[in-house]
Design an enzyme around this catalytic site. Structure first.
Site, PDB file in Angstrom:
ATOM      1  N   HIS A 104     -13.613 -95.255 -66.977  1.00  0.00           N
ATOM      2  CA  HIS A 104     -12.212 -94.934 -67.267  1.00  0.00           C
ATOM      3  C   HIS A 104     -11.570 -94.322 -66.019  1.00  0.00           C
ATOM      4  O   HIS A 104     -12.222 -93.581 -65.279  1.00  0.00           O
ATOM      5  CB  HIS A 104     -12.121 -93.960 -68.450  1.00  0.00           C
ATOM      6  CG  HIS A 104     -10.725 -93.838 -68.975  1.00  0.00           C
ATOM      7  ND1 HIS A 104      -9.775 -93.048 -68.359  1.00  0.00           N
ATOM      8  CD2 HIS A 104     -10.104 -94.442 -70.016  1.00  0.00           C
ATOM      9  CE1 HIS A 104      -8.626 -93.181 -69.021  1.00  0.00           C
ATOM     10  NE2 HIS A 104      -8.798 -94.017 -70.026  1.00  0.00           N
ATOM     11  N   GLY A 157      -0.795 -92.736 -70.695  1.00  0.00           N
ATOM     12  CA  GLY A 157      -0.232 -91.455 -71.118  1.00  0.00           C
ATOM     13  C   GLY A 157       1.169 -91.199 -70.585  1.00  0.00           C
ATOM     14  O   GLY A 157       1.673 -90.085 -70.670  1.00  0.00           O
ATOM     15  N   GLU A 167      -9.689 -91.897 -65.652  1.00  0.00           N
ATOM     16  CA  GLU A 167      -9.765 -90.436 -65.610  1.00  0.00           C
ATOM     17  C   GLU A 167     -11.127 -89.985 -65.083  1.00  0.00           C
ATOM     18  O   GLU A 167     -11.229 -88.963 -64.415  1.00  0.00           O
ATOM     19  CB  GLU A 167      -9.459 -89.861 -67.010  1.00  0.00           C
ATOM     20  CG  GLU A 167      -7.982 -90.015 -67.339  1.00  0.00           C
ATOM     21  CD  GLU A 167      -7.670 -90.190 -68.814  1.00  0.00           C
ATOM     22  OE1 GLU A 167      -8.539 -89.915 -69.662  1.00  0.00           O
ATOM     23  OE2 GLU A 167      -6.533 -90.629 -69.119  1.00  0.00           O
ATOM     24  N   GLU A 200      -6.541-101.215 -67.670  1.00  0.00           N
ATOM     25  CA  GLU A 200      -5.664-100.075 -67.917  1.00  0.00           C
ATOM     26  C   GLU A 200      -4.964 -99.695 -66.618  1.00  0.00           C
ATOM     27  O   GLU A 200      -5.544 -98.975 -65.787  1.00  0.00           O
ATOM     28  CB  GLU A 200      -6.483 -98.876 -68.418  1.00  0.00           C
ATOM     29  CG  GLU A 200      -7.242 -99.137 -69.696  1.00  0.00           C
ATOM     30  CD  GLU A 200      -7.518 -97.867 -70.469  1.00  0.00           C
ATOM     31  OE1 GLU A 200      -7.106 -97.799 -71.630  1.00  0.00           O
ATOM     32  OE2 GLU A 200      -8.129 -96.933 -69.908  1.00  0.00           O
ATOM     33  N   ASN A 238      -9.615 -94.426 -77.855  1.00  0.00           N
ATOM     34  CA  ASN A 238     -10.285 -93.516 -76.927  1.00  0.00           C
ATOM     35  C   ASN A 238      -9.664 -92.143 -77.163  1.00  0.00           C
ATOM     36  O   ASN A 238      -8.532 -91.897 -76.763  1.00  0.00           O
ATOM     37  CB  ASN A 238     -10.057 -93.977 -75.480  1.00  0.00           C
ATOM     38  CG  ASN A 238     -10.554 -92.955 -74.466  1.00  0.00           C
ATOM     39  OD1 ASN A 238     -11.270 -92.014 -74.812  1.00  0.00           O
ATOM     40  ND2 ASN A 238     -10.174 -93.146 -73.201  1.00  0.00           N
ATOM     41  N   TRP A 239     -10.433 -91.289 -77.825  1.00  0.00           N
ATOM     42  CA  TRP A 239      -9.874 -89.986 -78.206  1.00  0.00           C
ATOM     43  C   TRP A 239      -9.764 -89.035 -77.016  1.00  0.00           C
ATOM     44  O   TRP A 239      -9.104 -88.002 -77.124  1.00  0.00           O
ATOM     45  CB  TRP A 239     -10.740 -89.346 -79.294  1.00  0.00           C
ATOM     46  CG  TRP A 239     -10.653 -90.019 -80.640  1.00  0.00           C
ATOM     47  CD1 TRP A 239      -9.952 -91.163 -80.963  1.00  0.00           C
ATOM     48  CD2 TRP A 239     -11.281 -89.588 -81.852  1.00  0.00           C
ATOM     49  NE1 TRP A 239     -10.114 -91.458 -82.285  1.00  0.00           N
ATOM     50  CE2 TRP A 239     -10.926 -90.500 -82.871  1.00  0.00           C
ATOM     51  CE3 TRP A 239     -12.114 -88.514 -82.182  1.00  0.00           C
ATOM     52  CZ2 TRP A 239     -11.383 -90.374 -84.183  1.00  0.00           C
ATOM     53  CZ3 TRP A 239     -12.567 -88.387 -83.488  1.00  0.00           C
ATOM     54  CH2 TRP A 239     -12.198 -89.309 -84.476  1.00  0.00           C
ATOM     55  N   LYS A 240     -10.469 -89.338 -75.930  1.00  0.00           N
ATOM     56  CA  LYS A 240     -10.478 -88.442 -74.752  1.00  0.00           C
ATOM     57  C   LYS A 240     -10.955 -87.040 -75.181  1.00  0.00           C
ATOM     58  O   LYS A 240     -11.764 -86.938 -76.094  1.00  0.00           O
ATOM     59  CB  LYS A 240      -9.104 -88.440 -74.079  1.00  0.00           C
ATOM     60  CG  LYS A 240      -8.604 -89.869 -73.797  1.00  0.00           C
ATOM     61  CD  LYS A 240      -7.433 -89.950 -72.879  1.00  0.00           C
ATOM     62  CE  LYS A 240      -7.052 -91.415 -72.672  1.00  0.00           C
ATOM     63  NZ  LYS A 240      -5.963 -91.598 -71.701  1.00  0.00           N
ATOM     64  N   GLY A 251      -5.180 -94.689 -76.329  1.00  0.00           N
ATOM     65  CA  GLY A 251      -5.382 -93.250 -76.155  1.00  0.00           C
ATOM     66  C   GLY A 251      -4.614 -92.471 -77.202  1.00  0.00           C
ATOM     67  O   GLY A 251      -5.026 -92.362 -78.356  1.00  0.00           O
ATOM     68  N   GLY A 252      -3.463 -91.942 -76.814  1.00  0.00           N
ATOM     69  CA  GLY A 252      -2.661 -91.061 -77.674  1.00  0.00           C
ATOM     70  C   GLY A 252      -2.461 -91.566 -79.091  1.00  0.00           C
ATOM     71  O   GLY A 252      -2.633 -90.815 -80.057  1.00  0.00           O
ATOM     72  N   SER A 275      -0.354 -96.651 -72.889  1.00  0.00           N
ATOM     73  CA  SER A 275       0.846 -96.469 -73.721  1.00  0.00           C
ATOM     74  C   SER A 275       1.044 -97.597 -74.725  1.00  0.00           C
ATOM     75  O   SER A 275       2.174 -98.006 -75.001  1.00  0.00           O
ATOM     76  CB  SER A 275       2.090 -96.286 -72.841  1.00  0.00           C
ATOM     77  OG  SER A 275       1.937 -95.138 -72.030  1.00  0.00           O
TER      78      SER A 275
HETATM   79  P1  13P Z   1      -2.649 -93.891 -73.714  1.00  0.00           P
HETATM   80  O1  13P Z   1      -2.679 -94.889 -74.837  1.00  0.00           O
HETATM   81  O2  13P Z   1      -2.523 -92.469 -74.185  1.00  0.00           O
HETATM   82  O3  13P Z   1      -1.666 -94.258 -72.649  1.00  0.00           O
HETATM   83  O4  13P Z   1      -4.095 -93.939 -73.019  1.00  0.00           O
HETATM   84  C1  13P Z   1      -4.647 -95.161 -72.688  1.00  0.00           C
HETATM   85  C2  13P Z   1      -6.055 -94.944 -72.286  1.00  0.00           C
HETATM   86  O5  13P Z   1      -6.340 -94.333 -71.282  1.00  0.00           O
HETATM   87  C3  13P Z   1      -7.108 -95.454 -73.180  1.00  0.00           C
HETATM   88  O6  13P Z   1      -8.359 -95.398 -72.571  1.00  0.00           O
END
Ligand code: 13P
Length: 251
Positions: free
Chosen positions: A96, A174, A98, A168, A9-11, A235-236, A214
């Site tokens: 998600h 993050g 967010e 999640e 997930n590149w956000k 994510g990251g 994470s």
């Molecule tokens: P991180 O891997 O950056 O913690 O993010 C997880 C996430 O929100 C994937 O959708």
């Protein structure tokens, strides 16, 4: 048996040129390497058509990070499920944390999004998870139960069978603070139990339940070794070819 999946997930990261280069990098890394799982990237809307043109979706599935809760019309700035599908994308992340936290998404709007995604042939990657306070006050199992039931249990067994779930925990996103493999397993088993009670054991056994928060090359193998953890939503670590591939190789 549930499919094993690693999804990025590149956000809101990468401009178009950077995104195309990253997608090509992942696609190239997957060539000549037999991944033991499906690999997907979910990218910004603006990148979808260009990335679809440079990847082989037999190697690397493509998805969006959201879609509208309306079919079409006067909704300035929104992007419909049908528009997403028309780019060649096959997946869409929905719900998600967010989106829930910063854009006020509720189970009611998410129900609409799931229905529209399915109607347009997209596979939803549906996210659920508790915040830190709920983890600490011990209500986390009930919180996630409510998230799953209120947005998804209106679906027929056939449609539910098309959904990928991603647990999640918001406190792990993050933050560098991963859930332990045992914490993930407890929740994933809980979710699978809810699905089994509603739709039967075989629908539950076939549902891919990913862990996100994470997840890194260093902790992925331990998480993925758990019986009910069918992969990760990353994510990251999905923004770098080597670290994303490090997680893919954990299977
Ligand atoms: P991180 O891997 O950056 O913690 O993010 C997880 C996430 O929100 C994937 O959708």
């Amino acid at each position: 048996m549930a499919k094993k999946i690693v999804a990025g997930n590149w956000k809101m990261n990468t401009n178009l040129q950077e995104g195309v280069a990253l997608a090509e990098g992942v696609n190239n890394a997957l060539k000549g390497f037999k991944a033991n799982c499906d690999v997907i990237i979910a990218v910004p809307f603006t990148h979808l058509a260009s990335i679809n043109a440079v990847i082989d979706q037999n190697l690397l599935g493509l998805g969006a990070e959201n879609c509208a809760d309306k079919k079409s019309g006067a909704y300035t700035g929104e992007v419909s499920a049908s528009m997403v599908a028309s780019t060649g994308a096959k997946y869409v992340i929905l719900g998600h944390s967010e989106r829930r936290q910063y854009y006020g998404e509720t189970s009611e709007t998410l129900k609409e999004k799931v229905a529209l995604a399915l109607a347009n042939g997209l596979t939803p990657i549906f996210c659920i998870g508790e915040v830190l306070e709920q983890r600490e006050n011990g209500t986390y199992l009930d919180v996630v139960k409510d998230q799953v039931e209120s947005a998804l249990f209106n679906l027929s067994a056939e449609d539910f069978g098309k959904i990928i779930l991603a647990y999640e925990p918001v406190w792990a996103i993050g933050t560098g603070k991963t859930a332990t493999a045992d914490q993930a397993q407890e929740m994933h088993a809980h979710i699978r139990g809810l699905i089994a009670a509603k739709y039967g054991q075989s629908v539950a056994d076939n549902c891919s339940i990913l862990y996100g928060g994470s997840c890194k090359p260093t902790n992925a193998a331990e998480l993925f070794a758990k019986k009910d953890v069918d992969g990760g939503l990353i994510g990251g670590a999905s923004l770098d070819v080597e670290s994303f591939m490090g997680i893919v190789k954990a299977f």
